[in-house]
Write an enzyme that holds these catalytic residues in place. Structure first.
Site, PDB file in Angstrom:
ATOM      1  N   HIS A  74       0.889  -1.343   0.257  1.00  0.00           N
ATOM      2  CA  HIS A  74       0.104   0.107   0.007  1.00  0.00           C
ATOM      3  C   HIS A  74       0.828   1.395   0.023  1.00  0.00           C
ATOM      4  CE1 HIS A  74       1.197   0.153   4.145  1.00  0.00           C
ATOM      5  NE2 HIS A  74       0.582  -1.082   4.600  1.00  0.00           N
TER       6      HIS A  74
ATOM      7  N   HIS B  46       4.291   1.366   2.303  1.00  0.00           N
ATOM      8  CA  HIS B  46       5.441   0.716   1.749  1.00  0.00           C
ATOM      9  C   HIS B  46       5.952   1.452   0.568  1.00  0.00           C
ATOM     10  CE1 HIS B  46       2.764  -2.972   2.929  1.00  0.00           C
ATOM     11  NE2 HIS B  46       3.812  -3.051   3.526  1.00  0.00           N
TER      12      HIS B  46
ATOM     13  N   GLN C 193       7.948 -15.003  12.212  1.00  0.00           N
ATOM     14  CA  GLN C 193       7.835 -13.830  13.241  1.00  0.00           C
ATOM     15  C   GLN C 193       6.253 -13.972  13.378  1.00  0.00           C
ATOM     16  OE1 GLN C 193       8.925 -11.035  10.091  1.00  0.00           O
ATOM     17  NE2 GLN C 193       7.077 -10.114  10.766  1.00  0.00           N
TER      18      GLN C 193
ATOM     19  N   GLU D 191       7.826   3.747  10.552  1.00  0.00           N
ATOM     20  CA  GLU D 191       7.885   4.278  12.136  1.00  0.00           C
ATOM     21  C   GLU D 191       6.558   3.732  12.559  1.00  0.00           C
ATOM     22  OE1 GLU D 191       7.847   8.498  12.252  1.00  0.00           O
ATOM     23  OE2 GLU D 191      10.181   8.576  12.228  1.00  0.00           O
TER      24      GLU D 191
ATOM     25  N   ILE E 168       2.116   6.358   7.156  1.00  0.00           N
ATOM     26  CA  ILE E 168       1.141   7.174   6.105  1.00  0.00           C
ATOM     27  C   ILE E 168      -0.150   6.457   6.687  1.00  0.00           C
ATOM     28  CG2 ILE E 168       0.632   6.882   3.688  1.00  0.00           C
ATOM     29  CD1 ILE E 168       3.446   8.311   4.266  1.00  0.00           C
TER      30      ILE E 168
ATOM     31  N   SER F 150      -2.375  -0.357   6.600  1.00  0.00           N
ATOM     32  CA  SER F 150      -1.720  -1.379   7.215  1.00  0.00           C
ATOM     33  C   SER F 150      -2.221  -2.737   6.119  1.00  0.00           C
ATOM     34  CB  SER F 150      -2.065  -1.992   8.297  1.00  0.00           C
ATOM     35  OG  SER F 150      -1.889  -3.371   8.568  1.00  0.00           O
TER      36      SER F 150
HETATM   37  P1  AMP Z   1       5.165  -4.854   6.497  1.00  0.00           P
HETATM   38  O1  AMP Z   1       4.817  -5.480   5.085  1.00  0.00           O
HETATM   39  O2  AMP Z   1       3.770  -4.792   7.128  1.00  0.00           O
HETATM   40  O3  AMP Z   1       5.980  -5.953   7.230  1.00  0.00           O
HETATM   41  O4  AMP Z   1       5.824  -3.748   6.335  1.00  0.00           O
HETATM   42  C1  AMP Z   1       7.161  -3.523   5.716  1.00  0.00           C
HETATM   43  C2  AMP Z   1       7.496  -2.073   5.994  1.00  0.00           C
HETATM   44  O5  AMP Z   1       6.459  -1.193   5.704  1.00  0.00           O
HETATM   45  C3  AMP Z   1       7.802  -1.956   7.830  1.00  0.00           C
HETATM   46  O6  AMP Z   1       8.945  -1.275   7.726  1.00  0.00           O
HETATM   47  C4  AMP Z   1       6.670  -1.152   7.864  1.00  0.00           C
HETATM   48  O7  AMP Z   1       6.823  -0.655   9.222  1.00  0.00           O
HETATM   49  C5  AMP Z   1       6.212  -0.105   6.776  1.00  0.00           C
HETATM   50  N1  AMP Z   1       5.110   0.354   7.013  1.00  0.00           N
HETATM   51  C6  AMP Z   1       3.833  -0.581   6.931  1.00  0.00           C
HETATM   52  N2  AMP Z   1       2.828   0.343   7.098  1.00  0.00           N
HETATM   53  C7  AMP Z   1       3.334   1.788   6.998  1.00  0.00           C
HETATM   54  C8  AMP Z   1       2.914   2.861   7.014  1.00  0.00           C
HETATM   55  N3  AMP Z   1       1.302   2.982   7.212  1.00  0.00           N
HETATM   56  N4  AMP Z   1       3.441   3.873   6.985  1.00  0.00           N
HETATM   57  C9  AMP Z   1       4.832   3.996   6.544  1.00  0.00           C
HETATM   58  N5  AMP Z   1       5.447   2.528   6.845  1.00  0.00           N
HETATM   59  C10 AMP Z   1       4.656   1.428   6.897  1.00  0.00           C
END
Ligand code: AMP
Length: 279
Positions: free
Chosen positions: A34, A37, A61, A148, A176, A185
């Site tokens: 999204h 990312h 994890q 973050e 974001i 998310s």
């Molecule tokens: P994930 O795919 O959920 O493991 O996330 C991959 C990376 O994207 C991680 O570093 C997350 O912290 C980051 N991330 C996920 N959602 C957001 C968001 N809404 N805003 C900024 N970074 C994000």
């Protein structure tokens, strides 16, 4: 954009980049991409020659097998998004490529996992450190970008990357959000419209708390007030609400100068986390 599926392909890509004197910015993800990312990718593109994004749903994890099973997998959509935003390589390995032998390493996280996500998701951060370091070995980045939004993960990766001797700069990027304020998310696709509205209360409560602290409300009272607010939100099941020091992640007291508010809650059985710098 290259799509690399094996460790050997990833290694060859990195070796070639290094031979040309190019540096690699790396964005590890679990896919179902999204704008959150993509903001990490944009940040990576700004100061680096090449950007590599991994899409790998890391089994080690997940402390809850149902959560792993239900995790959204949207390869084709992810591929298109990464192509559009101009990524150089998408690393899309199988579990066997990432863990050719059983993944058994355990790490001492120096107490950074004592609070919040740590006790609520036993083994989670061990799995995160395991996969990220394994990916660092394969991708050989000079920088890695993390959101973050996963505040504790970012703090742990900053610490562990240094501790384990990785010469990788860990860069944190702002959260974001949806228009409602809900942090974007991959799990949000499982929320109904009503669920999203309910979940947006997390952001509202964090914002209100920031104002209360500015107005001089003591930290302990502020925490209690936020917990009460969230507990009375219909459809929201609060797991924890903590006010912690942004670096040590230890709980704050009334004299703390730096405060990060961190929340985990369930809405419609979807586990959501969020956080905000409050002071
Ligand atoms: P994930 O795919 O959920 O493991 O996330 C991959 C990376 O994207 C991680 O570093 C997350 O912290 C980051 N991330 C996920 N959602 C957001 C968001 N809404 N805003 C900024 N970074 C994000």
């Amino acid at each position: 954009m290259k799509i690399l599926e094996t460790a050997a392909e990833m290694n060859a890509f990195s070796a070639n980049a290094m031979a040309k004197g190019y540096n690699i910015a790396f964005v590890p993800t679990m896919g179902a991409l999204h704008e959150g990312h993509l903001s990490l990718v944009e940040q990576g593109k700004r100061e680096n020659h090449l950007v590599v994004v991994s899409v790998f749903v890391n089994p080690t994890q997940f402390n809850n097998p149902k959560d792993l099973e239900k995790y959204p997998r949207t390869f084709e959509q992810d591929r298109k998004m990464l192509l559009e935003v101009g990524v150089d390589a998408m690393f899309y390995p199988s579990v066997n490529e990432v863990y050719p032998t059983e993944a058994k390493s355990t790490y001492d996280l120096d107490g950074l996992d004592n609070y919040m996500e740590g006790p609520n998701r036993p083994g989670h951060f061990n799995g995160v450190v395991q996969v990220v370091t394994r990916l660092f070995d394969l991708v050989q980045p000079t920088k890695a970008l993390f959101g973050e939004k996963d505040f504790q993960q970012l703090a742990i990766m900053k610490h562990m990357s240094r501790k384990l001797g990785y010469n990788v700069e860990i860069v944190g990027c702002p959260t974001i959000r949806e228009e409602s304020g809900l942090a974007k998310s991959s799990r949000n696709v499982r929320l109904s419209t009503k669920g999203e509205q309910t979940a947006a209360n997390i952001y509202r409560v964090l914002n209100d708390l920031k104002q209360s602290l500015k107005g001089g409300l003591p930290t302990s009272k502020a925490r209690q007030k936020a917990i009460e607010e969230l507990n009375k939100t219909a459809g929201l099941d609060l797991e924890y609400f903590e006010l912690v020091d942004p670096e040590s992640l230890k709980p704050c007291n009334d004299d703390s100068e730096h405060i990060q508010g961190c929340v985990a809650a369930y809405v419609e059985s979807v586990r959501l986390i969020d956080n905000m710098r409050l002071k």
